[in-house]
Design a protein around this motif. Structure first.
Motif, short mmCIF file in Angstrom:
data_model
loop_
_atom_site.label_atom_id
_atom_site.label_comp_id
_atom_site.label_asym_id
_atom_site.label_seq_id
_atom_site.Cartn_x
_atom_site.Cartn_y
_atom_site.Cartn_z
N VAL A 130 -13.60 100.00 16.77
CA VAL A 130 -14.04 100.89 17.84
C VAL A 130 -13.45 100.37 19.16
O VAL A 130 -13.55 99.19 19.48
CB VAL A 130 -15.57 100.92 17.93
CG1 VAL A 130 -16.02 101.79 19.10
CG2 VAL A 130 -16.16 101.43 16.62
N ARG A 185 -13.55 100.17 23.06
CA ARG A 185 -14.46 100.37 24.18
C ARG A 185 -13.79 99.88 25.47
O ARG A 185 -13.08 98.88 25.47
CB ARG A 185 -15.77 99.62 23.97
CG ARG A 185 -16.64 100.18 22.86
CD ARG A 185 -17.96 99.41 22.80
NE ARG A 185 -18.89 99.99 21.85
CZ ARG A 185 -18.95 99.67 20.57
NH1 ARG A 185 -18.10 98.77 20.08
NH2 ARG A 185 -19.83 100.24 19.77
N LYS A 186 -14.06 100.58 26.55
CA LYS A 186 -13.48 100.20 27.83
C LYS A 186 -14.45 100.56 28.95
O LYS A 186 -15.02 101.66 28.97
CB LYS A 186 -12.14 100.90 28.05
CG LYS A 186 -11.36 100.39 29.25
CD LYS A 186 -9.98 101.04 29.32
CE LYS A 186 -9.17 100.49 30.47
NZ LYS A 186 -7.82 101.15 30.55
N LYS A 187 -14.66 99.64 29.87
CA LYS A 187 -15.53 99.86 31.02
C LYS A 187 -14.67 99.77 32.28
O LYS A 187 -13.97 98.79 32.50
CB LYS A 187 -16.63 98.80 31.05
CG LYS A 187 -17.59 98.91 32.22
CD LYS A 187 -18.66 97.82 32.12
CE LYS A 187 -19.58 97.83 33.32
NZ LYS A 187 -20.60 96.74 33.24
N PHE A 204 -17.44 104.68 31.30
CA PHE A 204 -17.38 104.07 29.97
C PHE A 204 -16.53 104.94 29.05
O PHE A 204 -16.74 106.16 28.98
CB PHE A 204 -18.78 103.91 29.39
CG PHE A 204 -19.68 103.01 30.17
CD1 PHE A 204 -19.69 101.64 29.91
CD2 PHE A 204 -20.52 103.50 31.16
CE1 PHE A 204 -20.52 100.79 30.62
CE2 PHE A 204 -21.34 102.67 31.88
CZ PHE A 204 -21.35 101.30 31.61
N LYS A 205 -15.60 104.31 28.34
CA LYS A 205 -14.75 105.01 27.39
C LYS A 205 -14.93 104.38 26.00
O LYS A 205 -14.93 103.16 25.88
CB LYS A 205 -13.29 104.94 27.80
CG LYS A 205 -12.98 105.61 29.13
CD LYS A 205 -11.49 105.53 29.46
CE LYS A 205 -11.19 106.21 30.79
NZ LYS A 205 -9.73 106.15 31.11
N LYS A 206 -15.09 105.23 25.00
CA LYS A 206 -15.26 104.73 23.63
C LYS A 206 -14.50 105.64 22.67
O LYS A 206 -14.57 106.86 22.78
CB LYS A 206 -16.74 104.67 23.25
CG LYS A 206 -17.02 104.11 21.87
CD LYS A 206 -18.50 103.81 21.67
CE LYS A 206 -19.35 105.06 21.71
NZ LYS A 206 -20.77 104.78 21.41
N LYS A 207 -13.79 105.04 21.73
CA LYS A 207 -13.02 105.81 20.75
C LYS A 207 -13.30 105.28 19.34
O LYS A 207 -13.21 104.09 19.08
CB LYS A 207 -11.51 105.71 21.05
CG LYS A 207 -10.63 106.55 20.13
CD LYS A 207 -9.14 106.34 20.43
CE LYS A 207 -8.75 107.00 21.72
NZ LYS A 207 -7.26 106.96 21.92
N LYS A 208 -13.66 106.22 18.42
CA LYS A 208 -13.89 105.89 17.02
C LYS A 208 -13.00 106.76 16.14
O LYS A 208 -12.71 107.91 16.49
CB LYS A 208 -15.36 106.11 16.64
CG LYS A 208 -16.34 105.18 17.32
CD LYS A 208 -17.76 105.44 16.82
CE LYS A 208 -18.78 104.53 17.47
NZ LYS A 208 -20.16 104.78 16.96
N GLN A 264 -13.29 110.53 21.05
CA GLN A 264 -13.32 109.71 22.26
C GLN A 264 -14.34 110.29 23.23
O GLN A 264 -14.33 111.50 23.52
CB GLN A 264 -11.95 109.67 22.95
CG GLN A 264 -11.94 108.80 24.21
CD GLN A 264 -10.58 108.72 24.86
OE1 GLN A 264 -9.80 109.66 24.78
NE2 GLN A 264 -10.28 107.60 25.49
N THR A 265 -15.23 109.45 23.73
CA THR A 265 -16.22 109.89 24.73
C THR A 265 -15.95 109.16 26.05
O THR A 265 -15.62 107.98 26.06
CB THR A 265 -17.65 109.59 24.27
OG1 THR A 265 -17.79 108.19 23.98
CG2 THR A 265 -18.00 110.38 23.02
N LYS A 282 -16.26 114.76 25.70
CA LYS A 282 -15.99 114.31 24.34
C LYS A 282 -14.70 114.99 23.86
O LYS A 282 -14.60 116.20 23.89
CB LYS A 282 -17.14 114.66 23.39
CG LYS A 282 -16.89 114.20 21.95
CD LYS A 282 -18.18 114.23 21.12
CE LYS A 282 -18.68 115.62 20.90
NZ LYS A 282 -19.89 115.66 20.04
#
Length: 283
Positions: A74, A76-78, A103-107, A127-128, A157
């Motif tokens: 996963v 993740r980036k802040k 906040f960025k998150k990719k699964k 990606q959110t 999203k």
């Protein structure tokens, strides 16, 4: 007093009755495209919700055989927002010291979608991106109340991937997004918190684009009593002709309609696209 009281109750009941009729009429769903309804396959969807958020939808002859998160890590980036910090003071709330952060998150996910003896594999990522205002540690110490100090200002999203149908060596690429603008998140009216879903499929040399099906109630000029929401998606060909539809009214089951006389690879790509929307809606 008795006469006035009785009149009051009569008028109240009449008002509520008229309001209910008016709401029912104004919020009545718009009919679907008659040209599409005349030549369609229509299926009610069984979601089969999974334990970890991704569902395994089933409709018509289509069944989701596999729906899983891939072994990829996963991401993740802040990121500190360009707005920086905000400081304010009031006698009721005390100090409000907040910072703006994104906040960025990719699964990554995989679905195997089957129709009779044929299978289609879908690989995609979700990606959110969430822009938020959060209290600082000092802000929490100095504040008299934490209520309303943390807020989501903007949420998006994105979903993108490819669809491999059967033994085809040319995958169809797709992209979709759910988005909520800043004004939509901070305003708590029902339609303001409803994401609008858009997307497209690139298949061969053709492009298929979605068109949101929007419903509304009230007068757009009166923001306090105007509500708008999305309860479906049309899939259109390059000429803007409706060739499929996904209905996802919150109070009703999902329904999928696809035109009968389309090429098999087009039908499979659209069915897979809709399956992804249903599969990840709770992520």
């Amino acid at each position: 007093m008795k006469i006035n009281s009785s009149l009051f109750y009569v008028l109240t009941v009449a008002f509520l009755f008229c309001s209910t009729v008016s709401f029912s009429q104004k919020s009545k769903a718009k009919p679907l495209d008659p040209a599409l309804e005349a030549n369609i396959e229509k299926w009610k969807v069984k979601e089969h919700k999974g334990l970890f958020g991704i569902a395994k939808p089933e409709f018509g002859n289509y069944t989701t055989l596999v729906a899983e998160k891939m072994d990829s890590p996963v991401i993740r980036k802040k990121v500190k927002d360009s707005l920086g910090k905000e400081v304010s003071f009031s006698s009721d709330q005390g100090w409000d010291i907040g910072k703006y952060v994104t906040f960025k998150k990719k699964k990554f996910y995989r679905m195997v979608f089957g129709k009779e003896s044929d299978t289609t594999e879908i690989q995609f990522y979700v990606q959110t991106i969430s822009s938020e205002k959060r209290q600082t540690v000092i802000g929490k110490m100095l504040s008299k109340s934490d209520e309303g100090k943390d807020a989501v200002l903007n949420y998006q999203k994105f979903i993108a991937g490819f669809i491999i149908a059967g033994t085809s060596s040319n995958p169809a690429n797709f992209f979709m997004e759910d988005y909520v603008h800043e004004s939509q998140v901070t305003n708590n009216t029902p339609e303001k918190n409803t994401p609008v879903t858009n997307g497209y499929i690139l298949i061969g040399h053709d492009s298929l684009f979605t068109e949101p099906i929007m419903q509304s109630f009230g007068n757009p000029k009166n923001k306090l009593f105007f509500f708008q929401w999305q309860d479906g998606i049309y899939m259109n060909d390059v000429n803007g002709r409706h060739i499929a539809v996904l209905l996802f009214d919150n109070d009703q089951p999902f329904y999928i309609t696809i035109q009968k006389d389309l090429q098999a690879n087009y039908q499979e790509a659209m069915a897979a696209f809709f399956a992804v929307i249903i599969g990840v809606k709770d992520l």
